[in-house]
Design a protein around this motif. Structure first.
Motif, PDB file in Angstrom:
ATOM      1  N   ASP A  54       4.587   7.026  -2.750  1.00  0.00           N
ATOM      2  CA  ASP A  54       5.902   6.030  -3.260  1.00  0.00           C
ATOM      3  C   ASP A  54       6.884   5.877  -2.333  1.00  0.00           C
ATOM      4  N   LYS A  55       6.790   6.549  -1.101  1.00  0.00           N
ATOM      5  CA  LYS A  55       7.742   6.466  -0.051  1.00  0.00           C
ATOM      6  C   LYS A  55       7.191   5.591   0.796  1.00  0.00           C
ATOM      7  N   ILE A  56       6.042   5.028   0.918  1.00  0.00           N
ATOM      8  CA  ILE A  56       5.530   4.198   1.845  1.00  0.00           C
ATOM      9  C   ILE A  56       6.017   2.836   2.010  1.00  0.00           C
ATOM     10  N   SER A  57       6.379   2.198   0.722  1.00  0.00           N
ATOM     11  CA  SER A  57       6.978   0.994   0.892  1.00  0.00           C
ATOM     12  C   SER A  57       8.363   0.885   1.263  1.00  0.00           C
ATOM     13  N   SER A  58       9.115   2.110   1.463  1.00  0.00           N
ATOM     14  CA  SER A  58      10.448   2.121   1.751  1.00  0.00           C
ATOM     15  C   SER A  58      10.361   1.888   3.333  1.00  0.00           C
ATOM     16  N   LEU A  59       9.275   1.976   3.869  1.00  0.00           N
ATOM     17  CA  LEU A  59       9.134   1.622   5.364  1.00  0.00           C
ATOM     18  C   LEU A  59       9.141  -0.060   5.755  1.00  0.00           C
ATOM     19  N   PHE A  60       8.963  -0.849   4.513  1.00  0.00           N
ATOM     20  CA  PHE A  60       8.804  -1.907   4.643  1.00  0.00           C
ATOM     21  C   PHE A  60      10.231  -2.922   4.487  1.00  0.00           C
ATOM     22  N   ASP A  61      10.404  -3.815   5.156  1.00  0.00           N
ATOM     23  CA  ASP A  61      11.547  -5.074   4.581  1.00  0.00           C
ATOM     24  C   ASP A  61      11.240  -5.467   3.331  1.00  0.00           C
ATOM     25  N   GLU A  62      12.346  -5.788   2.661  1.00  0.00           N
ATOM     26  CA  GLU A  62      12.297  -6.295   1.314  1.00  0.00           C
ATOM     27  C   GLU A  62      10.969  -7.234   1.075  1.00  0.00           C
ATOM     28  N   GLN A  63      10.800  -7.976   1.959  1.00  0.00           N
ATOM     29  CA  GLN A  63       9.833  -9.095   1.766  1.00  0.00           C
ATOM     30  C   GLN A  63       8.582  -8.837   2.933  1.00  0.00           C
ATOM     31  N   GLY A  64       8.666  -7.573   3.291  1.00  0.00           N
ATOM     32  CA  GLY A  64       7.211  -7.327   4.192  1.00  0.00           C
ATOM     33  C   GLY A  64       5.997  -7.278   3.452  1.00  0.00           C
ATOM     34  N   SER A  65       5.074  -7.281   4.509  1.00  0.00           N
ATOM     35  CA  SER A  65       3.769  -7.365   4.094  1.00  0.00           C
ATOM     36  C   SER A  65       3.054  -6.424   4.593  1.00  0.00           C
ATOM     37  N   TRP A  66       1.724  -5.774   3.847  1.00  0.00           N
ATOM     38  CA  TRP A  66       0.788  -4.984   4.453  1.00  0.00           C
ATOM     39  C   TRP A  66      -0.643  -5.638   3.988  1.00  0.00           C
ATOM     40  N   GLN A  67      -1.375  -5.613   4.989  1.00  0.00           N
ATOM     41  CA  GLN A  67      -2.869  -6.393   4.967  1.00  0.00           C
ATOM     42  C   GLN A  67      -3.679  -5.523   5.435  1.00  0.00           C
ATOM     43  N   SER A  68      -4.906  -5.452   4.825  1.00  0.00           N
ATOM     44  CA  SER A  68      -6.263  -4.892   5.381  1.00  0.00           C
ATOM     45  C   SER A  68      -7.426  -5.740   4.679  1.00  0.00           C
ATOM     46  N   GLN A  69      -8.665  -5.393   4.713  1.00  0.00           N
ATOM     47  CA  GLN A  69      -9.700  -6.067   4.380  1.00  0.00           C
ATOM     48  C   GLN A  69      -9.577  -6.110   2.652  1.00  0.00           C
ATOM     49  N   ALA A  70      -8.858  -5.447   2.107  1.00  0.00           N
ATOM     50  CA  ALA A  70      -8.752  -5.209   0.790  1.00  0.00           C
ATOM     51  C   ALA A  70      -7.762  -6.297   0.006  1.00  0.00           C
ATOM     52  N   GLY A  71      -6.923  -6.918   0.944  1.00  0.00           N
ATOM     53  CA  GLY A  71      -6.028  -7.956   0.790  1.00  0.00           C
ATOM     54  C   GLY A  71      -4.801  -7.892   1.268  1.00  0.00           C
ATOM     55  N   LYS A  72      -3.797  -8.697   0.808  1.00  0.00           N
ATOM     56  CA  LYS A  72      -2.606  -8.745   1.568  1.00  0.00           C
ATOM     57  C   LYS A  72      -1.608  -8.517   0.448  1.00  0.00           C
ATOM     58  N   GLU A  77       7.552  -3.956  -4.107  1.00  0.00           N
ATOM     59  CA  GLU A  77       6.941  -3.751  -5.103  1.00  0.00           C
ATOM     60  C   GLU A  77       5.477  -3.679  -5.233  1.00  0.00           C
ATOM     61  N   ASP A  78       4.810  -4.900  -4.441  1.00  0.00           N
ATOM     62  CA  ASP A  78       3.438  -5.042  -4.401  1.00  0.00           C
ATOM     63  C   ASP A  78       2.841  -4.051  -3.376  1.00  0.00           C
ATOM     64  N   ILE A  79       3.496  -3.651  -2.427  1.00  0.00           N
ATOM     65  CA  ILE A  79       3.018  -2.545  -1.720  1.00  0.00           C
ATOM     66  C   ILE A  79       3.037  -1.277  -2.340  1.00  0.00           C
ATOM     67  N   ARG A  80       4.096  -1.079  -3.251  1.00  0.00           N
ATOM     68  CA  ARG A  80       4.184   0.238  -3.825  1.00  0.00           C
ATOM     69  C   ARG A  80       2.986   0.388  -4.890  1.00  0.00           C
ATOM     70  N   LEU A  81       2.777  -0.746  -5.422  1.00  0.00           N
ATOM     71  CA  LEU A  81       1.898  -0.784  -6.451  1.00  0.00           C
ATOM     72  C   LEU A  81       0.468  -0.530  -5.867  1.00  0.00           C
ATOM     73  N   ALA A  82       0.171  -1.120  -4.571  1.00  0.00           N
ATOM     74  CA  ALA A  82      -1.043  -0.958  -3.828  1.00  0.00           C
ATOM     75  C   ALA A  82      -1.446   0.467  -3.557  1.00  0.00           C
TER      76      ALA A  82
END
Length: 165
Positions: A54-72, A77-82
């Motif tokens: 649950d803390k991982i998304s706090s490391l990202f900008d409000e509109q930040g993105s995380w991407q892997s082979q599984a998707g972007k 909120e999307d990062i937290r859900l992922a």
């Protein structure tokens, strides 16, 4: 001094002048920035390894993105859900090394690093090393500066090797 030493010294001065022209920070400020951006990646690995998804998304900008082979995933909120989909009993150890930090501007830093992930879904005890590490690759991070510190604008996880089932 020999000619080769004079030439090397002159070349060093020319290269140093070019680097300082692009980087508006002093050597001390640059070191602080590099450490802060590497620490951001260390926190990411620590939160994953300790199940604090649950803390991982706090490391990202409000509109930040995380991407892997599984998707972007874009936005906290999307990062937290992922990361909330991660199995609760998953235990990992991330080894992250060979950080290449490039200060691109006053508020933008790129960090490229290599990682290896060891994993078990055993809730306790010692897991075997057979089939480990489960993932090896690199992170390509864009970090942006805010008044209170640095955040990921984007983190791309490029898998190079992975255990497949």
């Amino acid at each position: 001094m020999r000619y080769s030493q004079v030439f090397a010294l002159g070349l060093l001065l020319v290269v140093s002048a070019d680097l300082s022209a692009e980087n508006p920070y002093t050597a001390e400020e640059s070191l602080h920035i590099k450490e802060a951006c590497i620490e951001l990646g260390n926190r990411y690995a620590y939160y994953l390894d300790t199940g604090q998804n649950d803390k991982i998304s706090s490391l990202f900008d409000e509109q930040g993105s995380w991407q892997s082979q599984a998707g972007k995933y874009t936005g906290r909120e999307d990062i937290r859900l992922a990361f909330s989909r991660r199995p609760k009993n998953r235990r990992t150890i991330h080894i992250v090394t060979n950080h290449l930090v490039d200060i691109q501007s006053k508020n933008m830093v790129e960090v490229i690093s290599n990682f290896a992930t060891y994993r078990t879904d055993k809730p306790s005890g010692v897991a075997t090393l057979e089939g480990q590490p489960v993932r090896v690759g690199r992170y390509v991070d864009e970090c942006i500066r805010y008044d209170d510190g640095w955040l990921f604008q984007s983190r791309i996880m490029e898998e190079v090797f992975a255990v497949t089932k």
